[in-house]
Design a protein around this motif. Structure first.
Motif, PDB file in Angstrom:
ATOM      1  N   SER A   6      37.417  48.736  33.775  1.00  0.00           N
ATOM      2  CA  SER A   6      38.405  49.530  34.489  1.00  0.00           C
ATOM      3  C   SER A   6      39.369  48.555  35.158  1.00  0.00           C
ATOM      4  O   SER A   6      38.974  47.498  35.640  1.00  0.00           O
ATOM      5  N   GLU A   7      40.618  48.917  35.159  1.00  0.00           N
ATOM      6  CA  GLU A   7      41.651  48.041  35.708  1.00  0.00           C
ATOM      7  C   GLU A   7      41.740  48.206  37.217  1.00  0.00           C
ATOM      8  O   GLU A   7      42.071  49.283  37.715  1.00  0.00           O
ATOM      9  N   PRO A   8      41.438  47.146  37.982  1.00  0.00           N
ATOM     10  CA  PRO A   8      41.578  47.238  39.430  1.00  0.00           C
ATOM     11  C   PRO A   8      43.055  47.193  39.821  1.00  0.00           C
ATOM     12  O   PRO A   8      43.910  46.829  39.022  1.00  0.00           O
ATOM     13  N   ASP A   9      43.323  47.561  41.050  1.00  0.00           N
ATOM     14  CA  ASP A   9      44.679  47.485  41.577  1.00  0.00           C
ATOM     15  C   ASP A   9      44.943  46.013  41.902  1.00  0.00           C
ATOM     16  O   ASP A   9      44.566  45.528  42.969  1.00  0.00           O
ATOM     17  N   LEU A  10      45.550  45.307  40.985  1.00  0.00           N
ATOM     18  CA  LEU A  10      45.751  43.866  41.120  1.00  0.00           C
ATOM     19  C   LEU A  10      47.215  43.535  40.854  1.00  0.00           C
ATOM     20  O   LEU A  10      47.733  43.837  39.773  1.00  0.00           O
ATOM     21  N   ARG A  29      42.650  32.382  40.930  1.00  0.00           N
ATOM     22  CA  ARG A  29      42.074  33.573  40.298  1.00  0.00           C
ATOM     23  C   ARG A  29      41.257  33.187  39.070  1.00  0.00           C
ATOM     24  O   ARG A  29      40.156  33.696  38.860  1.00  0.00           O
ATOM     25  N   ILE A  30      41.809  32.320  38.262  1.00  0.00           N
ATOM     26  CA  ILE A  30      41.076  31.862  37.075  1.00  0.00           C
ATOM     27  C   ILE A  30      39.806  31.142  37.490  1.00  0.00           C
ATOM     28  O   ILE A  30      38.735  31.373  36.931  1.00  0.00           O
ATOM     29  N   GLU A  31      39.903  30.278  38.508  1.00  0.00           N
ATOM     30  CA  GLU A  31      38.708  29.586  38.994  1.00  0.00           C
ATOM     31  C   GLU A  31      37.662  30.588  39.470  1.00  0.00           C
ATOM     32  O   GLU A  31      36.467  30.437  39.185  1.00  0.00           O
ATOM     33  N   ALA A  32      38.076  31.628  40.193  1.00  0.00           N
ATOM     34  CA  ALA A  32      37.137  32.633  40.695  1.00  0.00           C
ATOM     35  C   ALA A  32      36.450  33.374  39.545  1.00  0.00           C
ATOM     36  O   ALA A  32      35.238  33.600  39.574  1.00  0.00           O
ATOM     37  N   VAL A  33      37.206  33.721  38.516  1.00  0.00           N
ATOM     38  CA  VAL A  33      36.617  34.407  37.362  1.00  0.00           C
ATOM     39  C   VAL A  33      35.611  33.493  36.672  1.00  0.00           C
ATOM     40  O   VAL A  33      34.500  33.918  36.339  1.00  0.00           O
ATOM     41  N   ALA A  47      43.831  36.100  30.903  1.00  0.00           N
ATOM     42  CA  ALA A  47      45.234  36.525  30.939  1.00  0.00           C
ATOM     43  C   ALA A  47      45.414  37.817  31.732  1.00  0.00           C
ATOM     44  O   ALA A  47      46.512  38.091  32.225  1.00  0.00           O
ATOM     45  N   ARG A  48      44.339  38.580  31.900  1.00  0.00           N
ATOM     46  CA  ARG A  48      44.440  39.849  32.623  1.00  0.00           C
ATOM     47  C   ARG A  48      44.529  39.675  34.135  1.00  0.00           C
ATOM     48  O   ARG A  48      44.741  40.643  34.852  1.00  0.00           O
ATOM     49  N   ILE A  54      52.517  34.335  31.283  1.00  0.00           N
ATOM     50  CA  ILE A  54      52.075  33.081  31.889  1.00  0.00           C
ATOM     51  C   ILE A  54      51.050  32.424  30.973  1.00  0.00           C
ATOM     52  O   ILE A  54      50.147  33.074  30.457  1.00  0.00           O
ATOM     53  N   SER A  55      51.162  31.128  30.778  1.00  0.00           N
ATOM     54  CA  SER A  55      50.275  30.388  29.888  1.00  0.00           C
ATOM     55  C   SER A  55      48.927  30.105  30.557  1.00  0.00           C
ATOM     56  O   SER A  55      48.852  29.327  31.509  1.00  0.00           O
TER      57      SER A  55
END
Length: 196
Positions: A6-10, A29-33, A47-48, A54-55
């Motif tokens: 489900s897509e969060p409000d981001l 954000r990438i580090e957190a994921v 990428a989401r 953005i690359s």
């Protein structure tokens, strides 16, 4: 493969931030994921969490530089990335952290069978017998399957359509390989005294 969630409000675009802070936030954000994931995270999942167009590759490259002095690094494994502790810190982790046994329960013959599967996949039990000159037990193949290092592959197009075996993403993770192309070539194995 990317999973449906489900897509969060981001707010992905972060238009209210100056460009340099926006880039840093996307890196975080990438580090957190990656930190939260126990398995490699594919590009399409990463990428989401960033702005459109953005690359992810550039963000990962900058994150790798940012983490250069940290006890962990971003590594590409299988079809994604993950955070991995640098080997120099393994003794400290083993001395103080309750990480359980993460060692693979493999003897030399198990590793040889795994290597045969990796180099010749998809391969049948008969194909393994041809390589080793003896029957490979279902128990051994079952243990490798239980450790998620091999999986059943496509049925062989031969009489009786026997099952084949292939390596898994966990195999790549366990041996620190980005892909099967990173396996040592036969000459390297011979130089190391592993094959004849």
């Amino acid at each position: 493969m990317a999973k449906r969630r489900s897509e969060p409000d981001l707010d992905r675009e972060l238009d209210e931030l100056p460009p340099e802070l926006r880039w840093r936030e996307w890196m975080r954000r990438i580090e957190a994921v990656l930190f939260a994931s126990a398995s490699p995270v594919p590009r399409e999942d990463l990428a989401r969490v960033v702005g459109q167009g953005i690359s992810v590759d550039l963000l990962i490259a900058d994150l790798a530089v940012d983490l250069a002095e940290r006890p962990y690094a971003v590594v590409q494994v299988a079809d994604g990335w993950m955070l991995q502790t640098r080997p120099a810190y393994a003794p400290a982790i083993q001395a103080a952290a309750d990480v359980g046994s993460q060692d693979l329960d493999l003897n030399a013959f198990d590793v040889a069978v795994l290597a045969a599967v990796a180099y010749h996949q998809p391969i049948t039990r008969e194909g393994l017998k041809d390589i080793f000159g003896k029957e490979i037990s279902r128990d051994l193949l079952g243990r490798l399957h239980t450790q998620n290092l091999i999986a059943t592959g496509p049925r062989s197009p031969r009489r009786g359509a026997p099952y084949t075996f292939v390596t898994t993403e966990q195999f790549l993770v366990a041996f620190g390989l980005e892909s099967l192309r990173d396996l040592p070539d036969k000459e390297q194995l011979e130089d190391a005294g592993i094959t004849e």
